[in-house]
Design an enzyme around this catalytic site. Structure first.
Site, mmCIF file in Angstrom:
data_model
loop_
_atom_site.group_PDB
_atom_site.id
_atom_site.type_symbol
_atom_site.label_atom_id
_atom_site.label_comp_id
_atom_site.label_asym_id
_atom_site.label_seq_id
_atom_site.Cartn_x
_atom_site.Cartn_y
_atom_site.Cartn_z
ATOM 1 N N ASN A 183 -1.258 19.164 -19.822
ATOM 2 C CA ASN A 183 -1.683 18.253 -20.887
ATOM 3 C C ASN A 183 -1.747 18.921 -22.251
ATOM 4 O OD1 ASN A 183 -2.008 16.067 -19.121
ATOM 5 N ND2 ASN A 183 -4.005 16.830 -18.502
ATOM 6 N N ARG A 240 0.808 -1.234 0.000
ATOM 7 C CA ARG A 240 0.000 0.000 0.000
ATOM 8 C C ARG A 240 0.838 1.280 0.000
ATOM 9 N NH1 ARG A 240 -2.628 -3.410 3.235
ATOM 10 N NH2 ARG A 240 -4.559 -4.233 2.371
ATOM 11 N N GLU A 280 -4.732 17.467 -9.889
ATOM 12 C CA GLU A 280 -5.385 17.858 -11.135
ATOM 13 C C GLU A 280 -6.875 18.130 -10.965
ATOM 14 O OE1 GLU A 280 -3.815 15.925 -14.632
ATOM 15 O OE2 GLU A 280 -5.611 16.433 -15.775
ATOM 16 N N HIS A 323 6.587 9.410 -27.299
ATOM 17 C CA HIS A 323 5.660 10.301 -26.601
ATOM 18 C C HIS A 323 5.907 11.779 -26.969
ATOM 19 C CE1 HIS A 323 3.032 11.761 -23.450
ATOM 20 N NE2 HIS A 323 4.007 12.523 -22.990
ATOM 21 N N GLU A 370 8.783 18.174 -24.367
ATOM 22 C CA GLU A 370 8.129 18.521 -23.082
ATOM 23 C C GLU A 370 8.740 19.791 -22.488
ATOM 24 O OE1 GLU A 370 5.407 16.979 -21.770
ATOM 25 O OE2 GLU A 370 5.568 14.805 -22.025
ATOM 26 N N LYS A 415 2.740 11.600 -10.598
ATOM 27 C CA LYS A 415 1.807 10.763 -11.366
ATOM 28 C C LYS A 415 2.547 9.506 -11.797
ATOM 29 C CE LYS A 415 -1.579 13.764 -13.625
ATOM 30 N NZ LYS A 415 -2.127 14.121 -14.952
ATOM 31 N N HIS A 447 -1.562 16.852 -25.381
ATOM 32 C CA HIS A 447 -1.648 15.436 -25.003
ATOM 33 C C HIS A 447 -2.956 14.767 -25.407
ATOM 34 C CE1 HIS A 447 1.994 16.339 -22.879
ATOM 35 N NE2 HIS A 447 2.070 15.145 -22.329
ATOM 36 N N HIS A 485 -1.833 11.580 -27.076
ATOM 37 C CA HIS A 485 -2.097 10.242 -26.517
ATOM 38 C C HIS A 485 -2.864 9.376 -27.508
ATOM 39 C CE1 HIS A 485 -1.636 11.270 -21.945
ATOM 40 N NE2 HIS A 485 -0.475 11.050 -22.532
ATOM 41 N N ARG A 536 -3.547 21.888 -12.930
ATOM 42 C CA ARG A 536 -2.573 20.897 -13.404
ATOM 43 C C ARG A 536 -2.899 20.401 -14.815
ATOM 44 N NH1 ARG A 536 0.536 16.026 -10.173
ATOM 45 N NH2 ARG A 536 1.665 15.302 -12.007
ATOM 46 N N LYS A 574 6.987 22.785 -13.940
ATOM 47 C CA LYS A 574 6.240 21.604 -13.488
ATOM 48 C C LYS A 574 6.010 21.675 -11.981
ATOM 49 C CE LYS A 574 4.635 17.268 -13.926
ATOM 50 N NZ LYS A 574 4.756 16.030 -14.662
HETATM 51 N N1 LIG Z 1 4.278 10.659 -14.972
HETATM 52 C C1 LIG Z 1 4.233 11.748 -15.687
HETATM 53 O O1 LIG Z 1 3.891 12.834 -15.193
HETATM 54 C C2 LIG Z 1 4.666 11.677 -17.117
HETATM 55 C C3 LIG Z 1 4.879 12.865 -17.829
HETATM 56 C C4 LIG Z 1 5.348 12.768 -19.121
HETATM 57 C C5 LIG Z 1 5.579 11.524 -19.690
HETATM 58 N N2 LIG Z 1 5.342 10.398 -18.984
HETATM 59 C C6 LIG Z 1 5.594 9.089 -19.558
HETATM 60 O O2 LIG Z 1 6.984 8.972 -19.857
HETATM 61 C C7 LIG Z 1 7.147 7.972 -20.854
HETATM 62 C C8 LIG Z 1 8.175 8.411 -21.875
HETATM 63 O O3 LIG Z 1 9.380 8.647 -21.228
HETATM 64 P P1 LIG Z 1 10.789 8.597 -22.003
HETATM 65 O O4 LIG Z 1 10.681 9.365 -23.249
HETATM 66 O O5 LIG Z 1 11.817 8.952 -21.020
HETATM 67 O O6 LIG Z 1 10.844 7.097 -22.489
HETATM 68 P P2 LIG Z 1 11.709 5.816 -22.051
HETATM 69 O O7 LIG Z 1 11.732 5.663 -20.600
HETATM 70 O O8 LIG Z 1 11.164 4.701 -22.856
HETATM 71 O O9 LIG Z 1 13.170 6.167 -22.571
HETATM 72 C C9 LIG Z 1 13.381 6.354 -23.942
HETATM 73 C C10 LIG Z 1 14.457 5.392 -24.492
HETATM 74 O O10 LIG Z 1 15.727 5.825 -24.056
HETATM 75 C C11 LIG Z 1 16.414 4.760 -23.414
HETATM 76 N N3 LIG Z 1 17.242 5.411 -22.396
HETATM 77 C C12 LIG Z 1 16.823 6.011 -21.273
HETATM 78 N N4 LIG Z 1 17.831 6.655 -20.687
HETATM 79 C C13 LIG Z 1 18.920 6.440 -21.455
HETATM 80 C C14 LIG Z 1 20.255 6.871 -21.375
HETATM 81 N N5 LIG Z 1 20.673 7.702 -20.431
HETATM 82 N N6 LIG Z 1 21.112 6.427 -22.336
HETATM 83 C C15 LIG Z 1 20.685 5.635 -23.340
HETATM 84 N N7 LIG Z 1 19.427 5.228 -23.492
HETATM 85 C C16 LIG Z 1 18.549 5.633 -22.536
HETATM 86 C C17 LIG Z 1 15.349 3.842 -22.914
HETATM 87 O O11 LIG Z 1 15.823 2.539 -22.781
HETATM 88 C C18 LIG Z 1 14.323 3.965 -24.034
HETATM 89 O O12 LIG Z 1 14.682 3.120 -25.088
HETATM 90 C C19 LIG Z 1 5.786 7.728 -21.445
HETATM 91 O O13 LIG Z 1 5.325 6.495 -20.990
HETATM 92 C C20 LIG Z 1 4.925 8.856 -20.855
HETATM 93 O O14 LIG Z 1 3.578 8.483 -20.708
HETATM 94 C C21 LIG Z 1 4.900 10.466 -17.707
HETATM 95 ZN ZN LIG Z 2 3.801 14.174 -21.631
#
Ligand SMILES: NC(=O)c1ccc[n+]([C@@H]2O[C@H](COP(=O)([O-])OP(=O)(O)OC[C@H]3O[C@@H](n4cnc5c(N)ncnc54)[C@H](O)[C@@H]3O)[C@@H](O)[C@H]2O)c1
Ligand SMILES: [Zn+2]
Length: 365
Positions: free
Chosen positions: A247, A124, A239, A267, A187, A145, A250, A254, A243, A229
């Site tokens: 988006n 939990r 949100e 993304h 972003e 989030k 998005h 999405h 907040r 942020k």
């Molecule tokens: N929680 C939130 O508030 C929030 C906000 C925005 C996005 N997101 C989420 O984030 C995700 C996308 O994140 P992302 O773009 O970081 O994707 P990711 O985590 O898939 O990383 C992108 C790629 O880079 C590689 N990688 C990561 N760090 C590396 C490094 N230092 N060197 C070499 N390769 C590396 C990973 O293996 C992957 O192939 C989506 O799922 C999205 O929904 C969440």
């Molecule tokens: Zn995003």
């Protein structure tokens, strides 16, 4: 120089540290923030990040007396699933994590969202620490989030669970593929577009430096992005209203990701197209044309896509939007820019107009 800022959430406030070489002192950050040496830690990471950055982190922590275990998932959005979540929880159990343990997310947004949700649900809720290794993760690692995807909708199974701290070592970004660098910057530009016109033009002026990972430009850009942020999240953690401005781009973004099956578009690329769509919608609602021309010019300068891939079916994109949690009572909630650096939450956008915009987005060049 390490830059530091705080996400202000009363008792749940936490620091974000940004700078070169932070992971070389990871043990002292953990000690400073009272991370237990008696209870096991689980480091969750993905295959790419593990190859480049896991070993030194484990070594540092073990030498300082922390008990670590690690769990490596496949790289990419597909790991944000209930099946993979279950495997992470299995590792929590096998490593003997207890209520005083922490989960450490070492990676991009995928690992952050997955590991964060594991931490939110294991027993939990136990503590977790964000160690972002992508540019995009300056957004995802801040704000609490956490979620996994359902095949029909992104991020639909999740929680609000704030980290203990965010350790952002810009040195890790040097191993990031160019396409992920650009997608992550999307972003960062978004944080300018919703909040700060001056920062938006700074991003545009520094596009080459940012794409080239110039350390000073990167640290400043990430600091500013995280600051926006943090400011938004501090005012509206769950949100209820404000907040939602995060988006921007998005709603369409999405839907594009869902239709593409979570692999054709990254993304950051999907929301780049979505932000151009939001700017088009803005002009259609009577706002000045320059909002669209400026938005599009900036994304093009960063080599990000501005058009919906022609082969994607508009009906399917619209259907994906209906599953999205931002679609309330038949009306679309849409974040619409009213100027560069300013947005409004428009709760009365007709789906027909959005459909037109999606169709028009196939013609962008
Ligand atoms: N929680 C939130 O508030 C929030 C906000 C925005 C996005 N997101 C989420 O984030 C995700 C996308 O994140 P992302 O773009 O970081 O994707 P990711 O985590 O898939 O990383 C992108 C790629 O880079 C590689 N990688 C990561 N760090 C590396 C490094 N230092 N060197 C070499 N390769 C590396 C990973 O293996 C992957 O192939 C989506 O799922 C999205 O929904 C969440
Ligand atoms: Zn995003």
């Amino acid at each position: 120089m390490i830059k530091e800022l705080t996400v202000d959430l009363g008792a749940r406030s936490y620091p974000i540290y940004i700078g070169e070489g932070i992971l070389e002192n990871i043990d002292s950050y953990f000690e400073k923030h009272g991370i237990s040496k008696r209870s096991a830690l689980l480091i969750v990471t993905d295959e790419h990040v593990a190859k480049k950055h896991l070993e030194p982190v484990i070594r540092k922590l073990e030498r300082a007396g922390f008990k670590t275990a690690s769990h490596i998932v496949a790289s990419g959005e597909k790991s944000k699933s209930l099946a993979v979540l279950e495997e992470v929880i299995t590792s929590c159990l096998k490593a003997g994590l207890d209520r005083n343990s922490s989960v450490i997310a070492l990676g991009g947004g995928v690992v952050g969202d997955l590991a964060g949700f594991a931490a939110a649900s294991y027993m939990r809720g136990i503590r977790f620490i964000q160690i972002p290794t992508t540019i995009l993760a300056h957004d995802s690692s801040v704000g609490g989030k956490v979620a996994v995807n359902h095949p029909l909708a992104k991020n639909i199974i999740g929680a609000f669970h704030q980290p203990e701290m965010v350790l952002y070592d810009t040195a890790t970004l040097r191993t990031l593929p160019d396409r992920d660098v650009r997608a992550g910057l999307s972003e960062m530009i978004k944080h300018g577009l919703i909040w700060d016109a001056e920062f938006t033009s700074w991003c545009e002026d520094n596009a080459e430096k940012l794409i080239g990972l110039d350390p000073e430009a990167l640290q400043y850009g990430l600091y500013k992005g995280c600051s926006v942020k943090a400011a938004v999240v501090s005012q509206d953690e769950r949100e209820n209203d404000l907040r939602a401005i995060l988006n921007l781009g998005h709603t369409i973004g999405h839907a594009l990701e869902a239709v593409a099956g979570y692999n054709e578009l990254l993304h950051g690329e999907a929301i780049s197209i979505g932000m151009v769509g939001a700017a088009k919608l803005s002009v259609r609602l009577g706002n000045p044309e320059h909002i669209y021309t400026t938005t599009k010019r900036i994304f093009k300068k960063f080599g990000l896509p501005v058009a919906v891939p022609a082969h994607m079916d508009t009906d399917e994109i619209m259907k994906a939007m209906m599953y999205d949690k931002k679609f309330k009572e038949g009306k679309m909630v849409f974040i619409v820019p009213t100027d560069i650096g300013k947005v409004e939450i428009n709760k009365n956008v007709s789906a027909e107009w959005v459909r037109d915009i999606v169709d028009q987005l196939k013609q962008e060049d």
